[in-house]
Design a protein around this motif. Structure first.
Motif, PDB file in Angstrom:
ATOM      1  N   LEU A   1     -36.608 -42.716  49.663  1.00 25.17           N
ATOM      2  CA  LEU A   1     -37.420 -41.690  49.046  1.00 25.17           C
ATOM      3  C   LEU A   1     -38.634 -42.376  48.484  1.00 25.17           C
ATOM      4  CD1 LEU A   1     -34.941 -39.159  47.472  1.00 25.17           C
ATOM      5  CD2 LEU A   1     -35.692 -39.327  49.834  1.00 25.17           C
ATOM      6  N   ASN A   2     -39.700 -42.677  49.234  1.00 32.73           N
ATOM      7  CA  ASN A   2     -41.051 -43.159  48.679  1.00 32.73           C
ATOM      8  C   ASN A   2     -41.871 -42.296  47.941  1.00 32.73           C
ATOM      9  OD1 ASN A   2     -39.989 -45.538  49.773  1.00 32.73           O
ATOM     10  ND2 ASN A   2     -41.124 -45.220  51.753  1.00 32.73           N
ATOM     11  N   THR A   3     -41.724 -40.632  47.842  1.00 31.38           N
ATOM     12  CA  THR A   3     -42.401 -39.989  47.417  1.00 31.38           C
ATOM     13  C   THR A   3     -41.595 -39.027  46.890  1.00 31.38           C
ATOM     14  OG1 THR A   3     -42.919 -38.776  49.719  1.00 31.38           O
ATOM     15  CG2 THR A   3     -44.428 -40.427  48.787  1.00 31.38           C
ATOM     16  N   LYS A   4     -42.125 -37.948  45.997  1.00 31.91           N
ATOM     17  CA  LYS A   4     -41.417 -37.099  45.558  1.00 31.91           C
ATOM     18  C   LYS A   4     -40.599 -36.020  46.467  1.00 31.91           C
ATOM     19  CE  LYS A   4     -42.082 -33.014  42.500  1.00 31.91           C
ATOM     20  NZ  LYS A   4     -43.067 -32.048  41.608  1.00 31.91           N
ATOM     21  N   THR A   5     -39.186 -35.876  46.190  1.00 28.20           N
ATOM     22  CA  THR A   5     -38.524 -35.190  47.235  1.00 28.20           C
ATOM     23  C   THR A   5     -37.071 -34.476  46.296  1.00 28.20           C
ATOM     24  OG1 THR A   5     -38.495 -37.136  48.583  1.00 28.20           O
ATOM     25  CG2 THR A   5     -36.862 -35.560  48.993  1.00 28.20           C
ATOM     26  N   THR A   6     -37.143 -33.406  46.709  1.00 27.11           N
ATOM     27  CA  THR A   6     -35.939 -32.735  46.301  1.00 27.11           C
ATOM     28  C   THR A   6     -34.623 -32.913  47.294  1.00 27.11           C
ATOM     29  OG1 THR A   6     -37.243 -30.982  45.103  1.00 27.11           O
ATOM     30  CG2 THR A   6     -34.839 -30.461  45.491  1.00 27.11           C
ATOM     31  N   LEU A   7     -33.775 -33.718  47.078  1.00 22.30           N
ATOM     32  CA  LEU A   7     -32.783 -33.818  47.988  1.00 22.30           C
ATOM     33  C   LEU A   7     -31.651 -33.283  47.728  1.00 22.30           C
ATOM     34  CD1 LEU A   7     -31.486 -35.607  50.162  1.00 22.30           C
ATOM     35  CD2 LEU A   7     -30.973 -37.345  48.458  1.00 22.30           C
ATOM     36  N   ASN A   8     -30.972 -32.454  48.890  1.00 19.38           N
ATOM     37  CA  ASN A   8     -29.803 -31.601  48.506  1.00 19.38           C
ATOM     38  C   ASN A   8     -28.803 -31.935  49.482  1.00 19.38           C
ATOM     39  OD1 ASN A   8     -31.065 -29.797  46.717  1.00 19.38           O
ATOM     40  ND2 ASN A   8     -32.036 -28.914  48.334  1.00 19.38           N
ATOM     41  N   LEU A   9     -27.772 -32.642  49.039  1.00 16.59           N
ATOM     42  CA  LEU A   9     -26.634 -32.836  49.940  1.00 16.59           C
ATOM     43  C   LEU A   9     -25.545 -31.382  50.024  1.00 16.59           C
ATOM     44  CD1 LEU A   9     -27.570 -35.666  49.133  1.00 16.59           C
ATOM     45  CD2 LEU A   9     -25.371 -36.434  49.776  1.00 16.59           C
ATOM     46  N   GLN A  10     -25.168 -31.246  51.039  1.00 15.98           N
ATOM     47  CA  GLN A  10     -24.269 -30.253  51.326  1.00 15.98           C
ATOM     48  C   GLN A  10     -22.900 -30.428  51.180  1.00 15.98           C
ATOM     49  OE1 GLN A  10     -25.605 -27.072  51.099  1.00 15.98           O
ATOM     50  NE2 GLN A  10     -27.729 -27.783  51.248  1.00 15.98           N
ATOM     51  N   ALA A  11     -22.012 -29.561  50.870  1.00 13.12           N
ATOM     52  CA  ALA A  11     -20.477 -30.027  51.115  1.00 13.12           C
ATOM     53  C   ALA A  11     -20.148 -30.791  52.382  1.00 13.12           C
ATOM     54  CB  ALA A  11     -19.602 -28.975  50.923  1.00 13.12           C
ATOM     55  N   ASP A  12     -19.418 -32.001  52.116  1.00 13.37           N
ATOM     56  CA  ASP A  12     -18.670 -32.847  53.126  1.00 13.37           C
ATOM     57  C   ASP A  12     -20.042 -33.556  53.801  1.00 13.37           C
ATOM     58  OD1 ASP A  12     -16.112 -31.935  52.661  1.00 13.37           O
ATOM     59  OD2 ASP A  12     -16.537 -29.982  53.840  1.00 13.37           O
ATOM     60  N   SER A  13     -20.878 -33.686  52.964  1.00 20.64           N
ATOM     61  CA  SER A  13     -22.130 -34.846  53.905  1.00 20.64           C
ATOM     62  C   SER A  13     -22.016 -35.932  53.174  1.00 20.64           C
ATOM     63  CB  SER A  13     -23.631 -34.051  53.368  1.00 20.64           C
ATOM     64  OG  SER A  13     -23.821 -33.839  52.304  1.00 20.64           O
ATOM     65  N   THR A  14     -22.629 -36.777  53.497  1.00 21.40           N
ATOM     66  CA  THR A  14     -22.519 -38.296  53.147  1.00 21.40           C
ATOM     67  C   THR A  14     -23.904 -39.074  53.146  1.00 21.40           C
ATOM     68  OG1 THR A  14     -20.295 -38.463  53.617  1.00 21.40           O
ATOM     69  CG2 THR A  14     -21.266 -40.546  53.227  1.00 21.40           C
ATOM     70  N   ILE A  15     -24.395 -39.760  52.363  1.00 27.85           N
ATOM     71  CA  ILE A  15     -25.288 -40.707  52.383  1.00 27.85           C
ATOM     72  C   ILE A  15     -24.662 -41.975  52.022  1.00 27.85           C
ATOM     73  CG2 ILE A  15     -27.620 -41.443  51.432  1.00 27.85           C
ATOM     74  CD1 ILE A  15     -28.486 -38.690  51.058  1.00 27.85           C
ATOM     75  N   GLY A  16     -25.031 -43.156  53.037  1.00 30.40           N
ATOM     76  CA  GLY A  16     -24.480 -44.116  52.748  1.00 30.40           C
ATOM     77  C   GLY A  16     -25.228 -45.101  51.725  1.00 30.40           C
ATOM     78  N   THR A  17     -26.437 -45.216  51.842  1.00 32.20           N
ATOM     79  CA  THR A  17     -27.496 -46.009  50.981  1.00 32.20           C
ATOM     80  C   THR A  17     -28.465 -44.850  50.462  1.00 32.20           C
ATOM     81  OG1 THR A  17     -26.481 -48.051  51.265  1.00 32.20           O
ATOM     82  CG2 THR A  17     -28.599 -47.894  49.995  1.00 32.20           C
ATOM     83  N   LEU A  18     -28.821 -44.605  49.183  1.00 33.90           N
ATOM     84  CA  LEU A  18     -29.838 -43.790  48.785  1.00 33.90           C
ATOM     85  C   LEU A  18     -30.674 -44.669  48.055  1.00 33.90           C
ATOM     86  CD1 LEU A  18     -31.466 -40.971  48.472  1.00 33.90           C
ATOM     87  CD2 LEU A  18     -30.241 -40.604  46.588  1.00 33.90           C
ATOM     88  N   GLU A  19     -31.938 -44.927  48.574  1.00 32.92           N
ATOM     89  CA  GLU A  19     -32.858 -45.761  47.819  1.00 32.92           C
ATOM     90  C   GLU A  19     -34.104 -44.842  47.091  1.00 32.92           C
ATOM     91  OE1 GLU A  19     -35.385 -49.733  48.034  1.00 32.92           O
ATOM     92  OE2 GLU A  19     -34.372 -49.103  49.685  1.00 32.92           O
ATOM     93  N   VAL A  20     -34.197 -44.700  45.730  1.00 35.60           N
ATOM     94  CA  VAL A  20     -35.189 -43.928  45.222  1.00 35.60           C
ATOM     95  C   VAL A  20     -36.410 -44.770  44.649  1.00 35.60           C
ATOM     96  CG1 VAL A  20     -35.639 -42.007  43.609  1.00 35.60           C
ATOM     97  CG2 VAL A  20     -33.444 -42.042  44.861  1.00 35.60           C
TER      98      VAL A  20
END
Length: 291
Positions: free
Chosen positions: A106-125
């Motif tokens: 996320l290089n710019t302003k973001t509203t990030l929503n992870l729904q149930a049973d979703s996965t992100i390996g690496t989140l870089e903010v």
């Protein structure tokens, strides 16, 4: 590829799959939804459609760069993609149920929503205004910014940033970061105690100076305790800055209870306890008076 018009657009076959051997750029003035389906993109995907909402089912072997889309959203349904958000206006990014995303940056302003049973390996903010609501799994969070995380806390945190939000153990809002010293308090002979900082050949916590405490914490937990944030004057003790970042606090508390702060004690030269410094997961610390 030019996307235009005010009607929904679908790229990709209704059944089976189509492989694109290279990069794909989608741009234009389309103002409804653009759905990418049944596509395998061997290169990168770049999207610059400021008025369109994207529903992405495509598998992208390179990176997916979101240059500009409508405020509405980017809906990610695919698995094993890597997303980069550069949208200057800010977006809502939904990682839909059962999607597994390798990396999100996320290089710019973001509203990030992870729904149930979703996965992100690496989140870089990289943008401090971003807000994350996590109903799934974030395996690794990397940030040097202050980030709000609601829902589940990330499994690991790296970087110098701090996290706030409902999933994080937070310092009390009325906690003191500066306190007046009692009359006659000898600032020059302040002593400290830290968990498992033993006296030699014993299991009795020793009276130590601040450098000993820093060295003990750094060596024991592999962190960087910012002793310079404790500022003494003849009249007061002040916390000016972060003593432990969220990432370092998590390391200190790896085998401890995350619902309680990590504390060090401040005593006079005779061993009388006067204050405790309570450090919380959100990177904040407060002074607790014991007198």
């Amino acid at each position: 590829m030019n996307a235009s018009g005010s009607n929904p657009i679908v790229y990709g076959p209704a059944s089976g799959t189509r492989t694109i051997n290279g990069n794909l750029t989608i741009s234009g003035n389309a103002s409804d939804t653009i759905t990418l389906q049944n596509l395998i993109i061997k290169g990168d995907l770049i999207v610059n459609t400021p008025s369109a909402t994207i529903n992405n089912y495509a598998m992208v072997e390179g990176s997916t760069t979101i240059q500009n889309v409508a405020d509405g959203t980017w809906n990610e349904y695919a698995s094993n993609n890597s997303l980069v958000v550069n949208d200057p206006d800010g977006i809502v990014l939904n990682v839909q149920q059962n999607a597994t995303v390798k990396n999100v940056q996320l290089n710019t302003k973001t509203t990030l929503n992870l729904q149930a049973d979703s996965t992100i390996g690496t989140l870089e903010v990289k943008n401090a205004e971003s807000v994350v609501t996590n109903g799934g799994i974030i395996a690794n969070l990397v940030t040097n910014e202050k980030v709000t995380i609601d829902g589940k806390a990330p499994e690991t945190v790296k970087g110098t940033g701090n996290i706030s939000g409902e999933s994080v153990t937070a310092a009390p809002k009325d906690g003191k970061t500066e306190i007046a010293l009692p009359k006659g308090f000898d600032v020059k002979n302040v002593k400290y105690k830290a968990y498992r900082l033993w006296s030699e050949n014993t299991q009795t916590e020793k009276l130590a100076d601040l450098l000993e405490v820093k060295n003990h914490i750094d060596k024991t937990y592999g962190v960087s305790f910012n002793a310079n944030a404790l500022v003494w004057s003849e009249e007061s003790l002040k916390i000016d800055g972060t003593l432990l970042t969220t990432a370092d606090w998590n390391k200190v508390k790896t085998n401890g209870k995350k619902e309680i702060p990590y504390r060090i004690s401040i005593l006079d030269k005779d061993g009388n306890l006067w204050f405790k410094i309570a450090m919380y997961q959100d990177g904040k610390a407060v002074i607790e008076s014991q007198q």
